[in-house]
Design a protein around this motif. Structure first.
Motif, PDB file in Angstrom:
ATOM      1  N   MET A   1     -39.021 -31.503  -0.373  1.00  0.00           N
ATOM      2  CA  MET A   1     -38.016 -31.977   0.567  1.00  0.00           C
ATOM      3  C   MET A   1     -38.343 -33.413   0.955  1.00  0.00           C
ATOM      4  N   ASN A   2     -37.307 -34.213   1.127  1.00  0.00           N
ATOM      5  CA  ASN A   2     -37.499 -35.592   1.591  1.00  0.00           C
ATOM      6  C   ASN A   2     -37.989 -35.591   3.028  1.00  0.00           C
ATOM      7  N   ASP A   3     -38.293 -36.759   3.521  1.00  0.00           N
ATOM      8  CA  ASP A   3     -38.759 -36.876   4.899  1.00  0.00           C
ATOM      9  C   ASP A   3     -37.571 -36.971   5.853  1.00  0.00           C
ATOM     10  N   TYR A   4     -36.958 -35.845   6.134  1.00  0.00           N
ATOM     11  CA  TYR A   4     -35.842 -35.786   7.071  1.00  0.00           C
ATOM     12  C   TYR A   4     -36.401 -35.574   8.478  1.00  0.00           C
ATOM     13  N   PRO A   5     -35.706 -36.055   9.478  1.00  0.00           N
ATOM     14  CA  PRO A   5     -36.136 -35.757  10.843  1.00  0.00           C
ATOM     15  C   PRO A   5     -35.836 -34.296  11.189  1.00  0.00           C
ATOM     16  N   GLU A   6     -36.290 -33.889  12.337  1.00  0.00           N
ATOM     17  CA  GLU A   6     -35.998 -32.549  12.819  1.00  0.00           C
ATOM     18  C   GLU A   6     -34.491 -32.397  13.011  1.00  0.00           C
ATOM     19  N   LYS A   7     -33.981 -31.214  12.728  1.00  0.00           N
ATOM     20  CA  LYS A   7     -32.548 -30.963  12.902  1.00  0.00           C
ATOM     21  C   LYS A   7     -32.175 -31.051  14.379  1.00  0.00           C
ATOM     22  N   THR A   8     -30.968 -31.539  14.616  1.00  0.00           N
ATOM     23  CA  THR A   8     -30.463 -31.656  15.979  1.00  0.00           C
ATOM     24  C   THR A   8     -29.572 -30.481  16.360  1.00  0.00           C
ATOM     25  N   CYS A   9     -29.184 -29.677  15.373  1.00  0.00           N
ATOM     26  CA  CYS A   9     -28.310 -28.534  15.623  1.00  0.00           C
ATOM     27  C   CYS A   9     -28.521 -27.526  14.504  1.00  0.00           C
ATOM     28  N   GLU A  10     -28.114 -26.304  14.717  1.00  0.00           N
ATOM     29  CA  GLU A  10     -28.278 -25.266  13.712  1.00  0.00           C
ATOM     30  C   GLU A  10     -27.183 -25.340  12.658  1.00  0.00           C
ATOM     31  N   ILE A  11     -27.515 -24.933  11.452  1.00  0.00           N
ATOM     32  CA  ILE A  11     -26.604 -25.011  10.320  1.00  0.00           C
ATOM     33  C   ILE A  11     -25.306 -24.227  10.561  1.00  0.00           C
ATOM     34  N   ASP A  12     -25.369 -23.136  11.330  1.00  0.00           N
ATOM     35  CA  ASP A  12     -24.159 -22.342  11.548  1.00  0.00           C
ATOM     36  C   ASP A  12     -23.117 -23.070  12.388  1.00  0.00           C
ATOM     37  N   ARG A  13     -23.452 -24.226  12.914  1.00  0.00           N
ATOM     38  CA  ARG A  13     -22.500 -25.039  13.680  1.00  0.00           C
ATOM     39  C   ARG A  13     -21.950 -26.209  12.846  1.00  0.00           C
ATOM     40  N   LEU A  14     -22.321 -26.269  11.570  1.00  0.00           N
ATOM     41  CA  LEU A  14     -21.899 -27.374  10.715  1.00  0.00           C
ATOM     42  C   LEU A  14     -20.384 -27.425  10.576  1.00  0.00           C
ATOM     43  N   ILE A  15     -19.761 -26.305  10.289  1.00  0.00           N
ATOM     44  CA  ILE A  15     -18.302 -26.235  10.126  1.00  0.00           C
ATOM     45  C   ILE A  15     -17.803 -25.105  11.010  1.00  0.00           C
ATOM     46  N   ARG A  16     -17.043 -25.452  12.041  1.00  0.00           N
ATOM     47  CA  ARG A  16     -16.608 -24.448  13.017  1.00  0.00           C
ATOM     48  C   ARG A  16     -15.093 -24.353  13.148  1.00  0.00           C
ATOM     49  N   HIS A  17     -14.394 -25.473  13.025  1.00  0.00           N
ATOM     50  CA  HIS A  17     -12.945 -25.477  13.254  1.00  0.00           C
ATOM     51  C   HIS A  17     -12.253 -24.625  12.186  1.00  0.00           C
ATOM     52  N   PRO A  18     -11.343 -23.737  12.598  1.00  0.00           N
ATOM     53  CA  PRO A  18     -10.679 -22.852  11.633  1.00  0.00           C
ATOM     54  C   PRO A  18     -10.012 -23.574  10.456  1.00  0.00           C
ATOM     55  N   LYS A  19      -9.391 -24.717  10.690  1.00  0.00           N
ATOM     56  CA  LYS A  19      -8.748 -25.451   9.589  1.00  0.00           C
ATOM     57  C   LYS A  19      -9.789 -25.967   8.591  1.00  0.00           C
ATOM     58  N   LEU A  20     -10.945 -26.382   9.094  1.00  0.00           N
ATOM     59  CA  LEU A  20     -12.001 -26.870   8.214  1.00  0.00           C
ATOM     60  C   LEU A  20     -12.675 -25.726   7.464  1.00  0.00           C
ATOM     61  N   VAL A  21     -12.811 -24.589   8.132  1.00  0.00           N
ATOM     62  CA  VAL A  21     -13.338 -23.399   7.460  1.00  0.00           C
ATOM     63  C   VAL A  21     -12.409 -23.020   6.307  1.00  0.00           C
ATOM     64  N   SER A  22     -11.107 -22.996   6.581  1.00  0.00           N
ATOM     65  CA  SER A  22     -10.132 -22.668   5.535  1.00  0.00           C
ATOM     66  C   SER A  22     -10.192 -23.655   4.381  1.00  0.00           C
ATOM     67  N   ALA A  23     -10.346 -24.947   4.694  1.00  0.00           N
ATOM     68  CA  ALA A  23     -10.428 -25.971   3.645  1.00  0.00           C
ATOM     69  C   ALA A  23     -11.670 -25.776   2.784  1.00  0.00           C
ATOM     70  N   ALA A  24     -12.790 -25.414   3.412  1.00  0.00           N
ATOM     71  CA  ALA A  24     -14.021 -25.166   2.647  1.00  0.00           C
ATOM     72  C   ALA A  24     -13.851 -23.933   1.762  1.00  0.00           C
ATOM     73  N   LEU A  25     -13.270 -22.881   2.308  1.00  0.00           N
ATOM     74  CA  LEU A  25     -13.064 -21.662   1.533  1.00  0.00           C
ATOM     75  C   LEU A  25     -12.133 -21.893   0.350  1.00  0.00           C
ATOM     76  N   ALA A  26     -11.157 -22.797   0.507  1.00  0.00           N
ATOM     77  CA  ALA A  26     -10.212 -23.116  -0.561  1.00  0.00           C
ATOM     78  C   ALA A  26     -10.802 -24.091  -1.584  1.00  0.00           C
ATOM     79  N   GLY A  27     -11.981 -24.651  -1.281  1.00  0.00           N
ATOM     80  CA  GLY A  27     -12.604 -25.617  -2.181  1.00  0.00           C
ATOM     81  C   GLY A  27     -12.148 -27.040  -1.954  1.00  0.00           C
ATOM     82  N   ASP A  28     -11.365 -27.258  -0.894  1.00  0.00           N
ATOM     83  CA  ASP A  28     -10.849 -28.597  -0.587  1.00  0.00           C
ATOM     84  C   ASP A  28     -11.806 -29.416   0.268  1.00  0.00           C
ATOM     85  N   LYS A  29     -12.804 -28.780   0.825  1.00  0.00           N
ATOM     86  CA  LYS A  29     -13.776 -29.456   1.688  1.00  0.00           C
ATOM     87  C   LYS A  29     -15.162 -29.222   1.115  1.00  0.00           C
ATOM     88  N   THR A  30     -15.865 -30.313   0.793  1.00  0.00           N
ATOM     89  CA  THR A  30     -17.211 -30.217   0.228  1.00  0.00           C
ATOM     90  C   THR A  30     -18.198 -31.129   0.944  1.00  0.00           C
TER      91      THR A  30
END
Length: 111
Positions: A1-30
């Motif tokens: 792993m590269n030298d990244y700083p400590e995370k500021t938030c948990e990964i489960d909060r990366l994508i929360r908005h329903p429209k963005l979740v739908s876009a990721a599930l459809a493959g439109d958001k990467t």
């Protein structure tokens, strides 16, 4: 792993908005840009039962975004992305030199 700083938030909060979740599930958001670091490469997260893997994380100037980047975020172009970000964060100004964390991800294939 590269030298990244400590995370500021948990990964489960990366994508929360329903429209963005739908876009990721459809493959439109990467991609997802955040002020803070939410994940490291190789980490996984689940959206509606579908597993995704973070493939890359890097620091990026917000002014270096292109239309293609905005499309990878799930928006038609940079103008729409920028307008939405400014409406979501009242009082925020678009600062081309502002730094964000770019999280790239893909849907994991079942093994």
């Amino acid at each position: 792993m590269n030298d990244y700083p400590e995370k500021t938030c948990e990964i489960d909060r990366l994508i929360r908005h329903p429209k963005l979740v739908s876009a990721a599930l459809a493959g439109d958001k990467t991609q997802q840009r955040r002020d803070g670091l939410y994940a490291y490469p190789g980490e996984t997260f689940v959206l509606e039962g579908v597993e995704f893997e973070v493939t890359a994380v890097e620091r990026q100037r917000i002014g270096d975004m292109s239309d293609a980047d905005a499309q990878a975020e799930g928006y038609p172009n940079l103008a729409v992305y920028k307008d939405l970000i400014l409406r979501m964060h009242s009082g925020m100004e678009w600062n081309d030199d502002g730094l964000v964390w770019l999280h790239c991800f893909k849907r994991r294939q079942p093994e």
